[in-house]
Design a protein around this motif. Structure first.
Motif, PDB file in Angstrom:
ATOM      1  N   PRO A  78       0.826  -1.214   0.000  1.00 23.55           N
ATOM      2  CA  PRO A  78       0.000   0.000   0.000  1.00 23.55           C
ATOM      3  C   PRO A  78       0.858   1.262   0.000  1.00 23.55           C
ATOM      4  CG  PRO A  78      -0.181  -1.154   2.099  1.00 23.55           C
ATOM      5  CD  PRO A  78       0.618  -2.028   1.198  1.00 23.55           C
ATOM      6  N   ILE A  79       2.076   1.170   0.521  1.00 23.31           N
ATOM      7  CA  ILE A  79       2.990   2.300   0.522  1.00 23.31           C
ATOM      8  C   ILE A  79       3.369   2.647  -0.915  1.00 23.31           C
ATOM      9  CG2 ILE A  79       5.309   3.031   1.244  1.00 23.31           C
ATOM     10  CD1 ILE A  79       3.977   0.445   3.385  1.00 23.31           C
ATOM     11  N   THR A  80       3.685   1.626  -1.707  1.00 25.77           N
ATOM     12  CA  THR A  80       4.049   1.846  -3.108  1.00 25.77           C
ATOM     13  C   THR A  80       2.849   2.348  -3.904  1.00 25.77           C
ATOM     14  OG1 THR A  80       5.771   0.169  -3.001  1.00 25.77           O
ATOM     15  CG2 THR A  80       4.952   0.739  -5.189  1.00 25.77           C
ATOM     16  N   LYS A  81       1.675   1.766  -3.659  1.00 22.52           N
ATOM     17  CA  LYS A  81       0.469   2.228  -4.363  1.00 22.52           C
ATOM     18  C   LYS A  81       0.239   3.716  -4.133  1.00 22.52           C
ATOM     19  CE  LYS A  81      -2.268  -2.001  -4.424  1.00 22.52           C
ATOM     20  NZ  LYS A  81      -3.489  -2.642  -3.945  1.00 22.52           N
ATOM     21  N   ASP A  82       0.336   4.147  -2.876  1.00 23.54           N
ATOM     22  CA  ASP A  82       0.131   5.563  -2.547  1.00 23.54           C
ATOM     23  C   ASP A  82       1.187   6.435  -3.211  1.00 23.54           C
ATOM     24  OD1 ASP A  82      -2.056   4.842  -1.029  1.00 23.54           O
ATOM     25  OD2 ASP A  82      -1.018   5.045   0.898  1.00 23.54           O
ATOM     26  N   TRP A  83       2.454   5.993  -3.158  1.00 29.55           N
ATOM     27  CA  TRP A  83       3.526   6.760  -3.780  1.00 29.55           C
ATOM     28  C   TRP A  83       3.313   6.866  -5.283  1.00 29.55           C
ATOM     29  CZ3 TRP A  83       6.906   4.949  -7.504  1.00 29.55           C
ATOM     30  CH2 TRP A  83       7.899   5.865  -7.890  1.00 29.55           C
ATOM     31  N   PHE A  84       2.940   5.759  -5.918  1.00 35.20           N
ATOM     32  CA  PHE A  84       2.788   5.739  -7.371  1.00 35.20           C
ATOM     33  C   PHE A  84       1.682   6.686  -7.830  1.00 35.20           C
ATOM     34  CE2 PHE A  84       1.734   3.687 -11.498  1.00 35.20           C
ATOM     35  CZ  PHE A  84       2.990   3.776 -12.075  1.00 35.20           C
ATOM     36  N   LYS A  85       0.651   6.863  -7.007  1.00 33.77           N
ATOM     37  CA  LYS A  85      -0.448   7.779  -7.340  1.00 33.77           C
ATOM     38  C   LYS A  85      -0.131   9.230  -6.959  1.00 33.77           C
ATOM     39  CE  LYS A  85      -3.529   5.118  -5.184  1.00 33.77           C
ATOM     40  NZ  LYS A  85      -4.783   4.695  -4.582  1.00 33.77           N
ATOM     41  N   SER A  86       0.966   9.446  -6.238  1.00 36.77           N
ATOM     42  CA  SER A  86       1.283  10.767  -5.693  1.00 36.77           C
ATOM     43  C   SER A  86       1.789  11.725  -6.766  1.00 36.77           C
ATOM     44  CB  SER A  86       2.338  10.641  -4.590  1.00 36.77           C
ATOM     45  OG  SER A  86       3.619  10.450  -5.164  1.00 36.77           O
ATOM     46  N   ASN A  87       2.045  12.952  -6.336  1.00 32.58           N
ATOM     47  CA  ASN A  87       2.591  13.978  -7.230  1.00 32.58           C
ATOM     48  C   ASN A  87       4.114  14.024  -7.202  1.00 32.58           C
ATOM     49  OD1 ASN A  87       0.195  14.977  -8.332  1.00 32.58           O
ATOM     50  ND2 ASN A  87      -0.204  16.177  -6.493  1.00 32.58           N
ATOM     51  N   THR A  90      -2.826 -15.285  -1.749  1.00 31.88           N
ATOM     52  CA  THR A  90      -2.781 -14.097  -0.905  1.00 31.88           C
ATOM     53  C   THR A  90      -1.940 -14.441   0.317  1.00 31.88           C
ATOM     54  OG1 THR A  90      -4.959 -13.390  -1.649  1.00 31.88           O
ATOM     55  CG2 THR A  90      -4.177 -12.471   0.426  1.00 31.88           C
ATOM     56  N   ILE A  91      -0.995 -13.567   0.642  1.00 35.62           N
ATOM     57  CA  ILE A  91      -0.131 -13.809   1.793  1.00 35.62           C
ATOM     58  C   ILE A  91      -0.242 -12.639   2.775  1.00 35.62           C
ATOM     59  CG2 ILE A  91       1.477 -15.258   0.494  1.00 35.62           C
ATOM     60  CD1 ILE A  91       3.425 -12.901   0.451  1.00 35.62           C
ATOM     61  N   THR A  92       0.148 -12.892   4.001  1.00 39.12           N
ATOM     62  CA  THR A  92       0.171 -11.848   5.019  1.00 39.12           C
ATOM     63  C   THR A  92       1.571 -11.273   5.085  1.00 39.12           C
ATOM     64  OG1 THR A  92      -1.528 -12.966   6.318  1.00 39.12           O
ATOM     65  CG2 THR A  92      -0.188 -11.326   7.462  1.00 39.12           C
ATOM     66  N   LEU A  93       1.670  -9.980   4.854  1.00 40.22           N
ATOM     67  CA  LEU A  93       2.935  -9.275   4.987  1.00 40.22           C
ATOM     68  C   LEU A  93       2.804  -8.270   6.119  1.00 40.22           C
ATOM     69  CD1 LEU A  93       3.804  -8.707   1.224  1.00 40.22           C
ATOM     70  CD2 LEU A  93       4.695 -10.462   2.756  1.00 40.22           C
ATOM     71  N   ASP A 142       8.080   1.709   7.044  1.00 35.20           N
ATOM     72  CA  ASP A 142       6.985   1.661   6.070  1.00 35.20           C
ATOM     73  C   ASP A 142       7.239   0.769   4.861  1.00 35.20           C
ATOM     74  OD1 ASP A 142       5.317   3.224   7.567  1.00 35.20           O
ATOM     75  OD2 ASP A 142       5.951   5.094   6.630  1.00 35.20           O
ATOM     76  N   GLN A 143       8.057  -0.242   5.000  1.00 33.13           N
ATOM     77  CA  GLN A 143       8.187  -1.265   3.980  1.00 33.13           C
ATOM     78  C   GLN A 143       7.497  -2.513   4.514  1.00 33.13           C
ATOM     79  OE1 GLN A 143       9.358  -0.982   0.872  1.00 33.13           O
ATOM     80  NE2 GLN A 143       9.655   1.173   1.302  1.00 33.13           N
ATOM     81  N   ILE A 144       7.239  -3.487   3.644  1.00 34.09           N
ATOM     82  CA  ILE A 144       6.557  -4.697   4.080  1.00 34.09           C
ATOM     83  C   ILE A 144       7.451  -5.915   3.896  1.00 34.09           C
ATOM     84  CG2 ILE A 144       4.241  -3.781   3.740  1.00 34.09           C
ATOM     85  CD1 ILE A 144       4.150  -5.260   1.070  1.00 34.09           C
ATOM     86  N   THR A 145       7.187  -6.951   4.697  1.00 38.14           N
ATOM     87  CA  THR A 145       8.046  -8.127   4.726  1.00 38.14           C
ATOM     88  C   THR A 145       7.252  -9.344   5.188  1.00 38.14           C
ATOM     89  OG1 THR A 145      10.075  -9.054   5.695  1.00 38.14           O
ATOM     90  CG2 THR A 145       8.763  -7.633   7.108  1.00 38.14           C
ATOM     91  N   ILE A 146       7.817 -10.537   4.989  1.00 41.40           N
ATOM     92  CA  ILE A 146       7.223 -11.742   5.555  1.00 41.40           C
ATOM     93  C   ILE A 146       7.621 -11.901   7.012  1.00 41.40           C
ATOM     94  CG2 ILE A 146       7.162 -12.966   3.350  1.00 41.40           C
ATOM     95  CD1 ILE A 146       9.555 -14.673   4.434  1.00 41.40           C
ATOM     96  N   TYR A 147       8.649 -11.160   7.462  1.00 44.72           N
ATOM     97  CA  TYR A 147       9.152 -11.336   8.817  1.00 44.72           C
ATOM     98  C   TYR A 147       8.173 -10.837   9.864  1.00 44.72           C
ATOM     99  CZ  TYR A 147      13.565 -12.572   6.744  1.00 44.72           C
ATOM    100  OH  TYR A 147      14.536 -13.193   6.021  1.00 44.72           O
ATOM    101  N   LYS A 192       1.773  -3.887  11.851  1.00 49.33           N
ATOM    102  CA  LYS A 192       0.555  -3.799  11.052  1.00 49.33           C
ATOM    103  C   LYS A 192       0.654  -4.847   9.938  1.00 49.33           C
ATOM    104  CE  LYS A 192      -2.185  -0.599   8.355  1.00 49.33           C
ATOM    105  NZ  LYS A 192      -2.282   0.764   7.803  1.00 49.33           N
ATOM    106  N   THR A 193      -0.430  -5.566   9.700  1.00 50.61           N
ATOM    107  CA  THR A 193      -0.419  -6.614   8.668  1.00 50.61           C
ATOM    108  C   THR A 193      -1.224  -6.183   7.448  1.00 50.61           C
ATOM    109  OG1 THR A 193      -2.343  -7.720   9.612  1.00 50.61           O
ATOM    110  CG2 THR A 193      -0.175  -8.479  10.349  1.00 50.61           C
ATOM    111  N   HIS A 194      -0.870  -6.783   6.324  1.00 49.28           N
ATOM    112  CA  HIS A 194      -1.559  -6.544   5.055  1.00 49.28           C
ATOM    113  C   HIS A 194      -1.757  -7.891   4.365  1.00 49.28           C
ATOM    114  CE1 HIS A 194      -0.775  -2.206   5.240  1.00 49.28           C
ATOM    115  NE2 HIS A 194       0.425  -2.541   5.679  1.00 49.28           N
ATOM    116  N   GLU A 195      -2.965  -8.161   3.929  1.00 46.35           N
ATOM    117  CA  GLU A 195      -3.233  -9.344   3.119  1.00 46.35           C
ATOM    118  C   GLU A 195      -3.064  -8.907   1.662  1.00 46.35           C
ATOM    119  OE1 GLU A 195      -4.038 -12.441   4.392  1.00 46.35           O
ATOM    120  OE2 GLU A 195      -3.658 -11.519   6.344  1.00 46.35           O
ATOM    121  N   LEU A 196      -2.045  -9.464   0.989  1.00 42.13           N
ATOM    122  CA  LEU A 196      -1.697  -8.972  -0.342  1.00 42.13           C
ATOM    123  C   LEU A 196      -1.545 -10.119  -1.336  1.00 42.13           C
ATOM    124  CD1 LEU A 196       0.917  -6.367   0.872  1.00 42.13           C
ATOM    125  CD2 LEU A 196      -1.390  -5.893   0.060  1.00 42.13           C
TER     126      LEU A 196
END
Length: 183
Positions: A4-13, A39-42, A48-53, A80-84
């Motif tokens: 979600p961090i990359t998605k937000d950045w990619f849509k940013s100005n 789908t995995i849990t990261l 603000d990066q995501i990982t399997i750890y 914080k977890t993300h299902e991705l």
């Protein structure tokens, strides 16, 4: 990159995000590379990066012990977890109409093991000329140097024997172990 961090950045100005969006040769897919289509849990790092750890919520604090030797715990926030969504390299190649990969770059925060296992088991690794790889691990065997890690040794050997790939550069082992006392 499903983050979600990359998605937000990619849509940013941001200038570099705008430049990538306008480049017809660049395509950002909002799913990651994985060992299968699933789908995995990261989990988020603290930067603000995501990982399997999965970092521990508490660690024994040996500097805060009673006279009887009972130590308190140092508490840390829950990640914080993300299902991705992730996709196998085989699935991605089919979708994109590729039958060969010149260079496969993997910097996928711990998920490289499942991707490599899938490539080796399917034999698809024989259709890859070169893999540029960043290993993510904590299982050090410091008796032989940080580059001598049993699970990495197995993967490197399988990549050589099953895929015909050779390792040609190893990171200086003095740079890998974390200097953070909490680990």
């Amino acid at each position: 990159d499903p983050s979600p961090i990359t998605k937000d950045w990619f849509k940013s100005n941001a200038q570099d995000a705008k430049a990538l969006r306008s480049n017809p040769n660049y395509k950002l897919f909002h799913y990651g590379a994985g060992g299968a289509d699933e789908t995995i849990t990261l989990r988020e790092y603290n930067w603000d990066q995501i990982t399997i750890y999965h970092y521990p919520n508490r660690i024994l604090d040996t500097s805060n012990c009673t006279s009887t030797g009972r130590c308190r715990y140092k508490m840390f926030p829950t990640q914080k977890t993300h299902e991705l969504p992730v996709r196998s390299v085989e699935s991605l190649m089919k979708e994109l109409g590729h039958d060969h990969i010149d260079i496969l770059k993997l910097d996928i925060e711990g998920s490289e093991y499942r991707v490599l296992e899938s490539l080796i088991q399917s034999g698809l690794c024989r259709q890859v000329d070169q893999i540029v790889l960043e290993w993510h691990h904590y299982d050090f065997d410091l008796r032989y140097g940080a580059s001598s890690i049993p699970m990495l040794n197995v993967m490197v050997r399988l990549l050589q024997e099953q895929c015909g790939l050779s390792q040609f550069w190893i990171h200086d082992p003095s740079g890998w172990p974390t200097n953070e006392k909490i680990y």
